[in-house]
Write an enzyme that holds these catalytic residues in place. Structure first.
Site, PDB file in Angstrom:
ATOM      1  CG  PHE A 164     -18.975   0.639  93.694  1.00  0.00           C
ATOM      2  CD1 PHE A 164     -19.827   1.715  93.510  1.00  0.00           C
ATOM      3  CD2 PHE A 164     -17.630   0.903  93.920  1.00  0.00           C
ATOM      4  CE1 PHE A 164     -19.354   3.031  93.574  1.00  0.00           C
ATOM      5  CE2 PHE A 164     -17.155   2.212  93.989  1.00  0.00           C
ATOM      6  CZ  PHE A 164     -18.017   3.273  93.815  1.00  0.00           C
ATOM      7  CG  ASP A 216     -13.253  -4.191  91.249  1.00  0.00           C
ATOM      8  OD1 ASP A 216     -12.390  -4.127  92.145  1.00  0.00           O
ATOM      9  OD2 ASP A 216     -14.036  -3.258  90.982  1.00  0.00           O
ATOM     10  CE  LYS A 261     -12.390   0.290  98.498  1.00  0.00           C
ATOM     11  NZ  LYS A 261     -12.862   1.466  99.189  1.00  0.00           N
TER      12      LYS A 261
HETATM   13  N1  PLP Z   1     -13.951  -1.343  92.879  1.00  0.00           N
HETATM   14  C1  PLP Z   1     -14.423  -1.742  94.069  1.00  0.00           C
HETATM   15  C2  PLP Z   1     -14.819  -3.167  94.261  1.00  0.00           C
HETATM   16  C3  PLP Z   1     -14.555  -0.835  95.121  1.00  0.00           C
HETATM   17  O1  PLP Z   1     -15.044  -1.234  96.294  1.00  0.00           O
HETATM   18  C4  PLP Z   1     -14.172   0.506  94.896  1.00  0.00           C
HETATM   19  C5  PLP Z   1     -14.330   1.508  95.954  1.00  0.00           C
HETATM   20  O2  PLP Z   1     -15.068   1.350  96.888  1.00  0.00           O
HETATM   21  C6  PLP Z   1     -13.684   0.879  93.637  1.00  0.00           C
HETATM   22  C7  PLP Z   1     -13.579  -0.081  92.659  1.00  0.00           C
HETATM   23  C8  PLP Z   1     -13.282   2.289  93.351  1.00  0.00           C
HETATM   24  O3  PLP Z   1     -12.090   2.586  93.992  1.00  0.00           O
HETATM   25  P1  PLP Z   1     -11.609   4.115  94.136  1.00  0.00           P
HETATM   26  O4  PLP Z   1     -12.553   4.778  95.073  1.00  0.00           O
HETATM   27  O5  PLP Z   1     -10.211   3.984  94.688  1.00  0.00           O
HETATM   28  O6  PLP Z   1     -11.609   4.699  92.768  1.00  0.00           O
END
Ligand code: PLP
Length: 386
Positions: A123, A210, A239
């Site tokens: 994700f 990520d 986050k």
């Molecule tokens: N990357 C990871 C691993 C995530 O868990 C999330 C959100 O849950 C995102 C990217 C996307 O972040 P945002 O919702 O701030 O765009």
């Protein structure tokens, strides 16, 4: 827009690991805004940083120098071992920046159609590029045509990566989460990340991690890759970086960042004085209180206690975790556990259909941790006994 299926519950205030709803009921928060409020709610250091900064200056523009942004970049580079930072407003945007870096890197190498290897179960966000990089067919429905330049391989499988590299031309980078949060707290075998890192070095590919969910002490290290002493070329954060103030960061080493020159990328709000002040307050507090160590220790205790409490329970497949990122995998979909917990004044989350996910604020006390364990054990027991 009806983009969210919301739980009919609204909060008015918070303090530490507790939230109070509009009816005055208090809830222990074991979700922290989905791994955002690491320092909990209404943290005095964040309050102070925000109110002082708001009374001085909220926003100028990246047309000008922003000393607080520079200070934040220096801190993040020091903590991560990387050398450059770009600031934006969310995890998806941080990943967009990382994807653009990979493409630029490919173009500089004479590859006009660069491909990024991403993982099954991943994700990375909901913008078009990050949605394409994400492996979740349900959330892609209706958004074709997605973009080109991504190929998915099985996670936690180094030979799958080696194989795809042999067969797919144009690969320039590998992008993955050190722990897959949305996919149900999926933790790869220890050593996997190190092998991916070595493979990327050997083939001159960029390694993009990520750490949007795993970063900022969530797993018991400042960044989850530090469990394996891996230093990626690019790392994304968001986050808990701002404890709820929207800020994302894309960090990179010199090699990856070099092709990003003036005009390559930009963000109006990214790294403005207000959000930079919040992120600096987060880092200062975490450093002063050795948050990484506290989370590592408490994470082990909570995991062991939950494993013990739920061992031999029918319907519980596995209890796993790293730091304060804990997943309880059930053998069936278990969304109703969220409302069962809510009735007991505990906020939790279910992800991937059948995984109860605990992401409490990192500042929870031992008593609060025990309370989470006791309530989760009760609701799981109630759920499995029908
Ligand atoms: N990357 C990871 C691993 C995530 O868990 C999330 C959100 O849950 C995102 C990217 C996307 O972040 P945002 O919702 O701030 O765009």
């Amino acid at each position: 827009m009806e983009t969210y299926k919301r739980i009919p519950l609204a909060f008015e205030s918070g303090s530490g690991a507790w939230l109070t709803d509009t009816m005055g009921n208090r809830y222990l928060d074991a979700l922290a805004g989905i791994a955002v409020c690491g320092l909990g709610h209404a943290h005095p250091d964040i309050q102070k940083a925000l109110s002082e900064q708001a009374s001085k200056l909220v926003h100028t523009s990246n047309l000008y120098e922003i000393p607080l942004q520079q200070q934040l970049a220096d801190e993040l580079c020091l903590l991560s071992g990387l050398e450059k930072a770009f600031f934006c407003n969310s995890g998806a945007e941080a990943n967009e920046a990382a994807i653009k870096i990979c493409r630029k890197f490919g173009h500089e190498k004479g590859n006009p159609s660069p491909v990024i290897v991403v993982m099954n179960g991943s994700f990375h966000g909901r913008t078009l590029a990050t949605l394409t990089a994400t492996d979740n067919s349900k959330i892609k429905v209706g958004f074709d045509p997605l973009i080109e330049g991504f190929i998915h391989v099985p996670y936690n499988d180094i030979s799958a990566l080696e194989q795809v590299y042999k067969t797919c031309p144009g690969i320039v980078a590998v992008m993955l989460e050190p722990v897959q949060g949305e996919n149900g707290v999926v933790i790869p075998e220890h050593g996997y990340l190190k092998k991916v890192s070595q493979f990327c070095k050997d083939q001159d590919l960029l390694l993009v991690l990520d750490e949007v969910q795993t970063g900022m002490c969530r797993t018991g290290k400042w960044f989850a890759c530090q469990h394996e002493q891996v230093l990626p070329d690019v790392m994304t954060l968001a986050k808990s970086l701002g404890n709820g103030v929207p800020i994302g960061a894309c960090l990179a080493n010199e090699k990856a960042a070099a092709p990003m020159t003036p005009g390559s990328h930009a963000s109006t709000f990214g790294g403005n004085p207000l959000c930079a002040s919040a992120a600096l307050a987060v880092i200062n507090y975490m450093r002063r209180h050795k948050m990484d160590q506290r989370v590592a220790d408490l994470g082990i205790t909570m995991l062991e206690q939950l494993q013990h409490a739920l061992k031999d329970k029918d319907g519980v497949r596995e209890v796993r975790g790293l730091g304060l990122m804990i997943g309880i995998e059930m053998d069936t979909d278990c969304l109703e556990i969220v409302s069962k917990a809510q009735k007991r004044n505990l906020l939790i989350n279910v992800t991937a259909g059948n995984v109860i996910r605990l992401l409490p604020p990192l500042i929870i006390s031992d008593d609060e941790a025990n309370q989470i364990i006791a309530t989760v054990t009760d609701v799981v027991t109630e759920f499995v006994s029908g």
